[in-house]
Design an enzyme around this catalytic site. Structure first.
Site, PDB file in Angstrom:
ATOM      1  N   TYR A 128      21.226 -25.306  91.907  1.00 34.74           N
ATOM      2  CA  TYR A 128      22.294 -25.123  92.885  1.00 34.74           C
ATOM      3  C   TYR A 128      23.531 -24.449  92.308  1.00 34.74           C
ATOM      4  CZ  TYR A 128      23.893 -29.358  90.574  1.00 34.74           C
ATOM      5  OH  TYR A 128      24.265 -30.280  89.619  1.00 34.74           O
ATOM      6  N   GLY A 129      23.535 -24.145  91.013  1.00 32.58           N
ATOM      7  CA  GLY A 129      24.732 -23.599  90.378  1.00 32.58           C
ATOM      8  C   GLY A 129      24.443 -22.394  89.506  1.00 32.58           C
ATOM      9  N   THR A 130      24.786 -22.486  88.237  1.00 31.91           N
ATOM     10  CA  THR A 130      24.720 -21.335  87.333  1.00 31.91           C
ATOM     11  C   THR A 130      23.308 -20.901  86.970  1.00 31.91           C
ATOM     12  OG1 THR A 130      24.904 -22.661  85.307  1.00 31.91           O
ATOM     13  CG2 THR A 130      26.972 -21.935  86.348  1.00 31.91           C
ATOM     14  N   LEU A 131      22.299 -21.704  87.304  1.00 35.52           N
ATOM     15  CA  LEU A 131      20.912 -21.295  87.061  1.00 35.52           C
ATOM     16  C   LEU A 131      20.356 -20.424  88.188  1.00 35.52           C
ATOM     17  CD1 LEU A 131      19.416 -24.590  85.608  1.00 35.52           C
ATOM     18  CD2 LEU A 131      19.705 -22.425  84.393  1.00 35.52           C
ATOM     19  N   GLU A 147      22.036 -28.715  80.732  1.00 33.63           N
ATOM     20  CA  GLU A 147      22.633 -29.713  81.614  1.00 33.63           C
ATOM     21  C   GLU A 147      23.152 -30.944  80.869  1.00 33.63           C
ATOM     22  OE1 GLU A 147      23.287 -28.756  84.407  1.00 33.63           O
ATOM     23  OE2 GLU A 147      21.766 -27.393  85.127  1.00 33.63           O
TER      24      GLU A 147
END
Length: 128
Positions: free
Chosen positions: A7-10, A73
């Protein structure tokens, strides 16, 4: 093989996508329950919340890629305090639902800013 909700930087086009560039994209548009926050450190945090929605992508990863994600993470199995915890979460999409590993923080810090629409990419692009 594992399913992971990103849901983010990946996510595709984001700063850490290179970590999972060899993963198989299962869903490019998916969502789950939770509240998204800007940590103000260049990445978001997902906090458990049944009344809000977070958007992201679902990838299929192998053991090696999962270990790379865990390092990014700040997650280590069995450790008392991790930056994020691995939670199995139901992920919805237009093609059905999945159970996927989702990285969640326990609670937001006071400095975190709520991302009302639950989409990191849209929020970051709007912020400029």
């Amino acid at each position: 093989m594992y399913l992971v909700f990103c849901y983010g930087t990946l996510r595709s086009g984001e700063s850490n996508h290179a970590v999972i560039k060899e993963a198989t994209l299962i869903e490019s548009f998916s969502w789950t329950n939770g509240q998204l926050y800007d940590t103000r450190d260049g990445y978001p945090a997902l906090i458990q919340n049944e009344d809000a929605t977070v958007y992201g992508e679902v990838y299929e990863v192998d053991d090696q890629l999962l270990e790379k994600i865990n390092l990014l993470e700040g997650y280590q199995e069995g450790r008392d305090y991790n930056l994020y915890e691995q939670v199995m979460q139901i992920i919805e999409s237009n093609r059905g639902s999945y159970e996927a590993i989702t990285y969640m923080m326990r609670k937001p810090e006071k400095r975190f800013m709520e991302i009302p629409d639950g989409d990191w990419v849209t929020y970051r692009n709007r912020k400029g």
